[in-house]
Design an enzyme around this catalytic site. Structure first.
Site, short mmCIF file in Angstrom:
data_model
loop_
_atom_site.label_atom_id
_atom_site.label_comp_id
_atom_site.label_asym_id
_atom_site.label_seq_id
_atom_site.Cartn_x
_atom_site.Cartn_y
_atom_site.Cartn_z
N MET A 134 0.82 -1.21 0.00
CA MET A 134 0.00 0.00 0.00
C MET A 134 0.86 1.27 0.00
O MET A 134 0.40 2.31 -0.41
CB MET A 134 -0.93 0.03 1.21
CG MET A 134 -2.04 -0.98 1.13
SD MET A 134 -3.38 -0.71 2.31
CE MET A 134 -2.55 -0.47 3.84
N SER B 298 4.36 0.09 -7.67
CA SER B 298 4.35 -1.16 -8.42
C SER B 298 5.25 -0.98 -9.63
O SER B 298 5.65 0.13 -9.98
CB SER B 298 2.92 -1.48 -8.87
OG SER B 298 2.10 -1.68 -7.76
N HIS C 175 6.71 -12.33 -8.31
CA HIS C 175 5.30 -12.01 -8.53
C HIS C 175 4.83 -10.78 -7.78
O HIS C 175 3.75 -10.27 -8.03
CB HIS C 175 4.40 -13.20 -8.18
CG HIS C 175 4.40 -13.53 -6.72
ND1 HIS C 175 3.71 -12.80 -5.80
CD2 HIS C 175 5.02 -14.52 -6.04
CE1 HIS C 175 3.90 -13.33 -4.59
NE2 HIS C 175 4.70 -14.36 -4.72
#
Length: 99
Positions: free
Chosen positions: A39, A43, A61
């Site tokens: 959070m 990304s 991943h």
């Protein structure tokens, strides 16, 4: 020469350009890969490369857990966490205040 079976437990496929199995729309650039952050971190948007053979055309991943859900529930309260993050310019919208 050996026949191998690659299992991507905890990893994501990242095939390079022109490889078999890559959808036509991505053949020129390679397999797109999204590695999600937490959070509070960013990304990453990646793409498979021809040199990916070294890693069996696999990549991580995403972010892992730094603590268990049970411990997080004991340490953090949803509304408080949201207010702290908002104070740092991170806005979170949630359907539930549970951690």
């Amino acid at each position: 020469m050996k026949n191998l079976l690659v299992h991507r437990k905890g990893a994501t496929r990242a095939c390079g350009p022109q490889m078999e199995g890559v959808p036509d729309r991505y053949k020129k650039i390679g397999q797109p890969v999204i590695i999600g952050g937490s959070m509070e971190t960013g990304s990453y948007l990646l793409v498979g490369t021809p040199s990916g053979e070294q890693t069996f055309f696999s990549t991580a991943h995403g972010s892992g857990r730094t603590m268990s859900r049970t411990r997080a529930r004991k340490l953090w309260h949803g509304r408080t966490l949201q207010q702290e993050m908002e104070g740092r310019g991170i806005y979170v919208r949630t359907a539930s205040w549970q951690v």
